[in-house]
Design a protein around this motif. Structure first.
Motif, PDB file in Angstrom:
ATOM      1  N   GLY A  67      41.927 -34.793 -52.848  1.00 58.38           N
ATOM      2  CA  GLY A  67      42.322 -34.314 -51.508  1.00 58.38           C
ATOM      3  C   GLY A  67      42.125 -32.695 -51.603  1.00 58.38           C
ATOM      4  O   GLY A  67      41.385 -32.186 -52.086  1.00 58.38           O
ATOM      5  N   ARG A  68      42.955 -32.116 -50.651  1.00 60.56           N
ATOM      6  CA  ARG A  68      42.880 -30.563 -50.485  1.00 60.56           C
ATOM      7  C   ARG A  68      43.818 -29.935 -50.463  1.00 60.56           C
ATOM      8  O   ARG A  68      45.130 -30.267 -50.318  1.00 60.56           O
ATOM      9  CB  ARG A  68      42.094 -30.082 -49.106  1.00 60.56           C
ATOM     10  N   ILE A  69      43.722 -28.786 -51.408  1.00 60.52           N
ATOM     11  CA  ILE A  69      44.991 -27.791 -51.607  1.00 60.52           C
ATOM     12  C   ILE A  69      45.531 -27.451 -50.463  1.00 60.52           C
ATOM     13  O   ILE A  69      44.872 -26.690 -49.486  1.00 60.52           O
ATOM     14  CB  ILE A  69      44.664 -26.701 -52.680  1.00 60.52           C
ATOM     15  N   ALA A  70      46.939 -27.669 -50.198  1.00 64.32           N
ATOM     16  CA  ALA A  70      47.666 -27.393 -49.044  1.00 64.32           C
ATOM     17  C   ALA A  70      48.499 -25.995 -49.288  1.00 64.32           C
ATOM     18  O   ALA A  70      48.872 -25.374 -48.140  1.00 64.32           O
ATOM     19  CB  ALA A  70      48.419 -28.381 -48.364  1.00 64.32           C
ATOM     20  N   ALA A  71      48.972 -25.985 -50.256  1.00 64.14           N
ATOM     21  CA  ALA A  71      49.832 -24.881 -50.786  1.00 64.14           C
ATOM     22  C   ALA A  71      49.838 -24.609 -52.221  1.00 64.14           C
ATOM     23  O   ALA A  71      49.728 -25.445 -52.962  1.00 64.14           O
ATOM     24  CB  ALA A  71      51.109 -24.991 -50.182  1.00 64.14           C
ATOM     25  N   LEU A  72      50.346 -23.352 -52.809  1.00 63.81           N
ATOM     26  CA  LEU A  72      50.235 -23.016 -54.024  1.00 63.81           C
ATOM     27  C   LEU A  72      51.874 -22.667 -54.377  1.00 63.81           C
ATOM     28  O   LEU A  72      52.315 -21.952 -53.598  1.00 63.81           O
ATOM     29  CB  LEU A  72      49.269 -21.981 -54.370  1.00 63.81           C
ATOM     30  N   GLY A  73      52.261 -23.128 -55.554  1.00 60.82           N
ATOM     31  CA  GLY A  73      53.494 -23.088 -55.799  1.00 60.82           C
ATOM     32  C   GLY A  73      53.523 -21.505 -56.749  1.00 60.82           C
ATOM     33  O   GLY A  73      52.447 -21.079 -56.821  1.00 60.82           O
ATOM     34  N   PRO A  74      54.830 -20.773 -56.993  1.00 65.48           N
ATOM     35  CA  PRO A  74      54.841 -19.519 -57.375  1.00 65.48           C
ATOM     36  C   PRO A  74      54.176 -19.584 -58.990  1.00 65.48           C
ATOM     37  O   PRO A  74      54.176 -20.689 -59.769  1.00 65.48           O
ATOM     38  CB  PRO A  74      56.160 -19.459 -57.703  1.00 65.48           C
ATOM     39  N   GLY A  75      53.376 -18.528 -59.358  1.00 65.85           N
ATOM     40  CA  GLY A  75      52.747 -18.525 -60.465  1.00 65.85           C
ATOM     41  C   GLY A  75      51.591 -19.237 -60.973  1.00 65.85           C
ATOM     42  O   GLY A  75      51.019 -19.218 -61.966  1.00 65.85           O
TER      43      GLY A  75
END
Length: 326
Positions: A67-75
């Motif tokens: 799939g495609r990255i929709a959001a990045l978590g902290p760090g």
């Protein structure tokens, strides 16, 4: 979002396409908008209530996705929103979105379509970790793969041939064996009609297989030991033939053999990340060069996961069965 849930264990009809809360990426994680997931036999066991997800994992089935990255978590670093990826999961792939530790992400290989990339993470990580990182298959050695036409089997054939090994396979039909031959398998054994111990022995001038990749477990244990070469390595990755078998230690000593048994799902995140990194280094260039490819039997809509499970239970497929989203 929508996802496949299992309100009660049971047959394929126990899989329900339902509304569930959206997952949120935590420290060092990413949120992936799923394009496709692949069906694995572990999913069938989970559906039956026989294989619970590890602590903290999504209760939804699905051990890999693309799939495609929709959001990045902290760090989280090294990835960007919009990147096309595939991922090794502890669960949750049968869904519109899934959270993944960044160390378990892989870029979609050059030349592979986004949906087809869902067929790669579980098989490449399983084969590379067992056949090469643990059993140390070397050029010129013989690998015996049980279930040669399965997702794992089709990947094992290709990777073993890419490093210069000889490959023997078992399968249950001429069509499946012919497909294995197209991928490069040298020795074809119909397990319904032939004894793989005899066939592998004849093909190796009595030496036997240096490495055996086994998905059957108890049913094949004794014959696998007999089929091993001296200093051979038996890697057990499944229990389709039962959990408890009798081991002839004398025969194993005579072969100076090694027996290992592993699974991916319950491994710590750090171990999975190391395997994924090794796959990216050693396998991804082979995929990009066209020497290794995902083998996909068919694609079904995610909402038809029950049908996909029936296909696997019938063993009518060759390679992987994918579940896709629009």
């Amino acid at each position: 979002m929508r996802a496949i849930t299992i309100p009660e264990p049971g047959g394929p009809e126990a899989l329900v396409w339902d509304e569930v809360p959206d997952p949120e990426p935590g420290e060092g994680e990413v949120l992936v908008e799923v394009a496709a997931s692949a069906v694995n036999r572990a999913d069938l066991l989970q559906r039956q209530g026989l294989y619970d997800p590890p602590p903290g994992a999504s209760p939804c089935p699905g051990l890999e996705c693309s799939g495609r990255i929709a959001a990045l978590g902290p760090g989280t670093s090294g990835w960007s929103v919009g990147d096309e990826v595939c991922a090794l999961l502890s669960g949750g792939g049968y869904a519109e979105k899934v959270v993944v530790p960044a160390g378990q992400l892989l870029p979609v290989p050059e030349g592979v379509a986004l949906d087809k990339a869902a067929a790669l993470p579980e098989v490449t990580c399983t084969v590379w970790s067992n056949v090469f990182m643990i059993a140390h298959l070397r050029p010129g050695e013989t690998l015996l793969v049980h279930g040669g036409s399965s997702g794992i089997g089709t990947m094992a054939i290709q990777l073993a041939k890419a490093v210069g090994a000889k490959v023997a396979v078992t399968a249950g039909s001429r069509a499946k064996l012919d497909f294995c031959a197209e991928l490069g398998a040298d020795v074809l054994v119909d397990y319904r009609e032939q004894d793989f111990v005899e066939e592998v022995g004849a093909a190796t001038d009595g030496a036997g297989a240096d490495v055996i990749l086994d998905n059957m477990g108890a049913k094949y244990l004794d014959r696998n030991i007999r089929a091993l070469a001296v200093n051979g390595r038996l890697a057990i990755i499944g229990m389709q033939g039962g959990m408890k078998g009798e081991l002839n230690i004398g025969a194993l000593l005579g072969k100076r053999g090694t027996v290992t048994a592993t699974s991916l799902r319950a491994r710590p995140a750090g171990e999975k990340a190391s395997i994924v990194a090794a796959v990216r280094e050693h396998v991804w260039p082979l995929v990009a060069a066209g020497r290794v490819r995902p083998v996909v039997d068919r694609e079904l809509p995610m909402s038809e996961a029950a049908t996909a499970h029936r296909v696997l239970e019938e063993s009518s497929h060759i390679g992987k069965v994918l579940l896709t989203l629009p």
